[in-house]
Write an enzyme that holds these catalytic residues in place. Structure first.
Site, short mmCIF file in Angstrom:
data_model
loop_
_atom_site.label_atom_id
_atom_site.label_comp_id
_atom_site.label_asym_id
_atom_site.label_seq_id
_atom_site.Cartn_x
_atom_site.Cartn_y
_atom_site.Cartn_z
N TYR A 38 0.84 -1.20 0.00
CA TYR A 38 0.00 0.00 0.00
C TYR A 38 0.88 1.26 0.00
O TYR A 38 0.68 2.18 -0.79
CB TYR A 38 -0.91 -0.03 1.24
CG TYR A 38 -1.86 1.14 1.33
CD1 TYR A 38 -3.14 1.06 0.79
CD2 TYR A 38 -1.48 2.33 1.95
CE1 TYR A 38 -4.01 2.13 0.86
CE2 TYR A 38 -2.34 3.41 2.02
CZ TYR A 38 -3.62 3.30 1.48
OH TYR A 38 -4.47 4.38 1.54
N SER A 87 -28.92 18.79 19.77
CA SER A 87 -28.50 17.79 20.73
C SER A 87 -29.67 16.84 20.97
O SER A 87 -30.66 16.88 20.23
CB SER A 87 -28.08 18.51 22.01
OG SER A 87 -27.55 17.60 22.90
N LEU A 88 -29.60 16.01 22.00
CA LEU A 88 -30.69 15.05 22.27
C LEU A 88 -31.17 15.20 23.71
O LEU A 88 -30.37 15.51 24.60
CB LEU A 88 -30.18 13.62 22.10
CG LEU A 88 -29.93 13.11 20.70
CD1 LEU A 88 -29.18 11.78 20.76
CD2 LEU A 88 -31.24 12.93 19.94
N GLU A 119 -30.15 2.82 17.81
CA GLU A 119 -28.73 2.70 17.48
C GLU A 119 -27.87 3.14 18.67
O GLU A 119 -28.32 3.93 19.50
CB GLU A 119 -28.39 3.52 16.23
CG GLU A 119 -28.78 4.97 16.32
CD GLU A 119 -28.73 5.69 14.98
OE1 GLU A 119 -29.35 5.20 14.03
OE2 GLU A 119 -28.09 6.73 14.90
N LYS A 121 -25.36 5.05 21.07
CA LYS A 121 -24.99 6.47 21.21
C LYS A 121 -23.48 6.50 21.48
O LYS A 121 -23.02 6.09 22.55
CB LYS A 121 -25.76 7.09 22.36
CG LYS A 121 -25.50 8.57 22.53
CD LYS A 121 -26.46 9.16 23.54
CE LYS A 121 -26.30 10.65 23.70
NZ LYS A 121 -24.95 11.11 23.97
N LYS A 296 -34.92 6.62 17.48
CA LYS A 296 -35.34 7.63 16.50
C LYS A 296 -36.58 7.16 15.75
O LYS A 296 -36.65 5.98 15.35
CB LYS A 296 -34.23 7.86 15.46
CG LYS A 296 -32.97 8.41 16.04
CD LYS A 296 -31.88 8.47 14.99
CE LYS A 296 -30.62 9.03 15.63
NZ LYS A 296 -29.48 8.99 14.72
N CYS A 432 5.46 21.26 39.97
CA CYS A 432 6.90 21.36 40.07
C CYS A 432 7.35 22.19 38.87
O CYS A 432 7.02 21.85 37.73
CB CYS A 432 7.53 19.96 40.00
SG CYS A 432 9.29 20.01 39.69
N CYS A 437 13.43 18.83 35.85
CA CYS A 437 12.77 17.69 36.53
C CYS A 437 12.67 16.51 35.56
O CYS A 437 12.10 16.64 34.48
CB CYS A 437 11.37 18.11 36.99
SG CYS A 437 10.43 16.73 37.70
S1 IVH Z 1 -28.81 11.75 16.63
C1 IVH Z 1 -30.64 15.92 15.65
N1 IVH Z 1 -27.49 9.50 16.92
O1 IVH Z 1 -25.06 12.58 21.03
C2 IVH Z 1 -30.14 14.97 16.66
N2 IVH Z 1 -26.68 11.42 18.04
O2 IVH Z 1 -26.09 13.89 23.41
C3 IVH Z 1 -28.87 14.35 16.25
N3 IVH Z 1 -24.61 11.05 19.27
O3 IVH Z 1 -25.31 15.78 19.61
C4 IVH Z 1 -28.39 13.34 17.17
N4 IVH Z 1 -24.39 8.92 18.79
O4 IVH Z 1 -23.46 14.23 18.73
C5 IVH Z 1 -27.57 10.81 17.25
N5 IVH Z 1 -26.41 7.47 17.07
C6 IVH Z 1 -26.48 8.75 17.38
C7 IVH Z 1 -25.51 9.36 18.19
C8 IVH Z 1 -25.65 10.71 18.50
C9 IVH Z 1 -23.87 9.96 19.43
C10 IVH Z 1 -24.32 12.37 19.87
C11 IVH Z 1 -24.64 13.54 18.96
C12 IVH Z 1 -25.57 14.42 19.79
C13 IVH Z 1 -25.27 13.97 21.18
C14 IVH Z 1 -26.40 14.26 22.12
#
Ligand code: IVH
Length: 686
Positions: A38, A87-88, A119, A121, A296, A432, A437
């Site tokens: 590679y 965010s969530l 899925e 997180k 979701k 320190c 050191c």
């Molecule tokens: S969906 C519009 N899916 O967790 C909402 N977020 O605590 C988009 N995250 O800001 C989020 N894994 O950065 C989604 N499978 C997943 C995720 C995920 C990690 C993060 C994401 C979000 C944060 C919220």
């Protein structure tokens, strides 16, 4: 000699093959050729592109690792997200998840069992990737959700981010995902850091965030980051009916979706999926940290109907895993000296199994924390491992105390070099500050030799490790007295590389005084402060004799830095090293010392410009700033002659927007008031 056509053909063939093998290695985990084969292909491509730069394309595999930024260019540019990065909402129990399902059904009355995708997180750093005409053109951090940093160069080094999407060209596709560091890579990186007296990262998330913010993409390339893509952003010329379809499609396009996503009918099935992951994830089902699951709504048209609050969508929710705890006996507290000289107490306890691994140590952060929690040696302690890899000591179990436990006290002198320790007022850390050191030596040498400091090419990690291990160097000044034969006898050092590095060391003696000032590592003196100090104090002697008041009289030097400088020169060991540097002929004076007793004309005009951009202007602050408190930000504005107001009106000149801004941001947008990101604001202050 080949014709141009043949060259184009060869380049294209190489790119195609490299692209294929990249995918087999990084995404399919099924390499077909050796690393050496590679590398040979990649070298050939780079050579050909060097000879024919007009043939370089942005998606060529050679374009992954770009050049570092120039010294002085310290920040990333700001990017406005076309679609906000939300965010969530978090849930911690089945009841809360059921309540989410009830809310969804209430908003969508004609739906029975809702289809959900569940899925993992991933505990990483949220990023947005933008593909125009299928080419990766821009990558950014989430920032405050509306604006983030442009980190394209560092993201390009991640092999699982394709530079061009596979299949038919898509006019515009923005995807959001999570960059993370796999557990193994994290452990290896921390081992290396500890071995070279650098402080280890607390968890893979911090290591990831740190790596993405590196100004030199060549270093972030070595950090073995990875990504999973989890949500669509702005799209043109492509659309999906369901989230599941989106995840399937991005996989076909060469992007990487989360492992183990699952389509579930109804919330009960979704919940069972979450619980099963919670039970099993600690056994290493996925090789990276996950701190929960995301549920979701599958049908994308329902996302539009459900909408979002200013912070999070109503069509998704996070189910967070419970932290895991265990109790054990605290056997000892040892003190480690980190890269910057900071002393960290570490708890050593009877090994316990927690979250799938056996652990026997945890950081106690600092002496204040031990005192606050009243943790004593011999105590039974409760250890917790949450989403993070590094466990923490939650508390001492007081009912188990026998009276024989010992109260811990921090040492009075450095446990490694016996130098006096310093506790800066207002800070918890004890450090320190002896530049010789041994615990800090490797790192100090690396810093001294780095590009921004003395810029000694060839004096890198491997050589420094050997020089320290073989005791050929005991402080930074010793590099100027190295014995050529001793260096040539080290591993991986031929005559040529020895000659080159000795020459580079010799050349560094003539480096600018400000680089030396930065390189010797005075706490709180970064490259900017070093430049300013060198302008005001033409020689090292002048600076070493300066009183704190004199230093503080310089507008950019605060009391903490001033005191640190005075303390630094007072430490006997530091003075010795500086004398050694002087004796070997290292430059210790500014080139134009005659003119630099006061700020130079350019510097003065820079300060004036910063002041005039702020003087007489009205600022409104909204959201949390990362680098300043609200009070500090207000003070910075006021000392430059600006005004701070609490509400936005047509008279407002600027609105500074931090993390999670409030309604002031919306009002500013409505009134067309100029918005400044934290970075814009910092630039203005500078
Ligand atoms: S969906 C519009 N899916 O967790 C909402 N977020 O605590 C988009 N995250 O800001 C989020 N894994 O950065 C989604 N499978 C997943 C995720 C995920 C990690 C993060 C994401 C979000 C944060 C919220």
């Amino acid at each position: 000699m080949s014709t141009k056509e043949e060259i184009v053909e060869r380049i294209e063939a190489l790119r195609k093959q490299l692209h294929h093998h990249n995918r087999m290695y990084y995404i399919e985990d099924n390499p077909e050729i050796s690393d050496a084969e590679y590398d040979a292909m990649m070298r050939e491509l780079i050579e050909m592109e060097k000879a024919y730069p007009e043939l370089i394309t942005p998606d060529s595999p050679s374009q992954r690792v770009g050049a570092p930024r120039e010294r002085g260019v310290e920040a990333f540019t700001t990017v406005k997200h076309a679609v906000p990065m939300l965010s969530l909402d978090n849930t911690y129990s089945k009841e809360e998840v059921l309540a989410f399902d009830t809310r969804v059904k209430k908003a969508l009355p004609d739906q029975n069992d809702i289809e959900y995708v569940v899925e993992p997180k991933v505990d990483g750093v949220a990023v947005s990737l933008r593909y125009e005409s299928s080419i990766f053109v821009q990558g950014s951090t989430r920032g405050n959700g509306l604006m983030g940093d442009n980190i394209t160069a560092n993201l390009k080094t991640i092999r699982t981010i394709p530079l061009r999407l596979e299949g038919d060209t898509i006019p515009l596709l923005e995807v959001r995902g999570e960059v993370f560091m796999p557990r193994k890579a994290f452990e290896k990186l921390n081992e290396e850091r500890v071995a070279s007296s650098q402080e280890p990262f607390a968890n893979p998330r911090n290591a990831t965030a740190g790596s993405l913010k590196l100004l030199d993409p060549r270093i972030s390339a070595r950090r073995k980051l990875d990504i999973v893509v989890h949500t669509p952003g702005q799209m043109e010329g492509v659309s999906f009916n369901t989230h599941f379809e989106f995840l399937e499609e991005i996989g076909k396009r060469g992007l990487k979706a989360n492992r183990g996503y699952k389509l579930c009918i109804g919330i009960e099935e979704a919940m069972r999926c979450c619980e099963s992951w919670e039970e099993n994830h600690a056994d290493g089902v996925v090789p990276y940290d996950i701190d929960g699951m995301v549920i979701k709504v599958n049908r994308l048209e329902l996302h539009d109907l459900l909408g979002a609050t200013s912070k999070s969508p109503r069509w998704a929710v996070a189910f967070k895993f419970k932290a895991r705890q265990a109790s054990t006996v605290l056997k000892d507290i040892v003190v480690q000296v980190g890269r910057t000289g900071v002393l960290t107490p570490v708890a050593i306890f009877e090994p316990v199994r927690l979250g799938g691994t056996v652990i026997s140590r945890a950081t106690l952060h600092n002496a204040d924390e031990i005192k606050r929690k009243d943790i004593r040696i011999g105590d039974t302690v409760l250890i917790e491992k949450g989403g993070e890899v590094i466990p923490k000591v939650v508390k001492a179990v007081l009912t188990k105390r026998s009276g024989a436990e010992k109260v811990f006290t921090m040492p009075q002198r450095c446990p490694v070099c016996s130098a006096h320790l310093v506790k800066v007022e207002g800070e918890v850390a004890i450090r320190c500050e002896n530049i010789a050191c041994p615990a800090q030596l490797r790192n100090r040498l690396k810093h001294f030799a780095s590009r921004g400091a003395m810029d000694i090419e060839g004096l890198g990690h491997t050589l420094i490790e050997q020089l320290v291990d073989k005791a050929l160097v005991k402080d930074v000044a010793d590099i100027y007295n190295l014995d050529v034969d001793a260096v040539a006898n080290l591993e991986r050092m031929g005559d040529k590389s020895t000659k080159n590095v000795i020459e580079a060391i010799e050349k560094s003696k003539k480096m600018d005084f400000s680089r030396l000032l930065f390189g010797i590592g005075i706490p709180y003196v970064g490259s900017k402060a070093a430049d300013i100090l060198a302008e005001h104090f033409p020689t090292m002697r002048d600076l070493s004799r300066a009183a704190a008041e004199q230093l503080e009289a310089i507008p950019e030097i605060g009391p903490r830095t001033a005191e640190s400088i005075v303390r630094f020169f007072r430490e006997g060991e530091n003075a010795t090293v500086i004398e050694k540097l002087r004796a070997v002929g290292v430059n210790m004076a500014s080139q134009a010392s005659a003119q630099v007793l006061s700020p130079t004309a350019t510097r003065k005009s820079e300060i004036r410009n910063a002041q005039s951009a702020i003087r007489g202007r009205t600022f409104v602050l909204t959201g949390a700033l990362q680098s300043l408190t609200r009070h500090q930000a207000e003070e910075e504005i006021k000392t430059r002659g600006g005004k701070v107001s609490s509400s936005v009106s047509r008279k407002t000149d600027y609105v500074v927007v931090g993390e999670s801004p409030g309604s002031k941001y919306d009002k500013a947008m409505k009134l067309n008031v100029r918005i400044l990101s934290e970075q814009d604001f910092a630039n203005m202050l500078r």
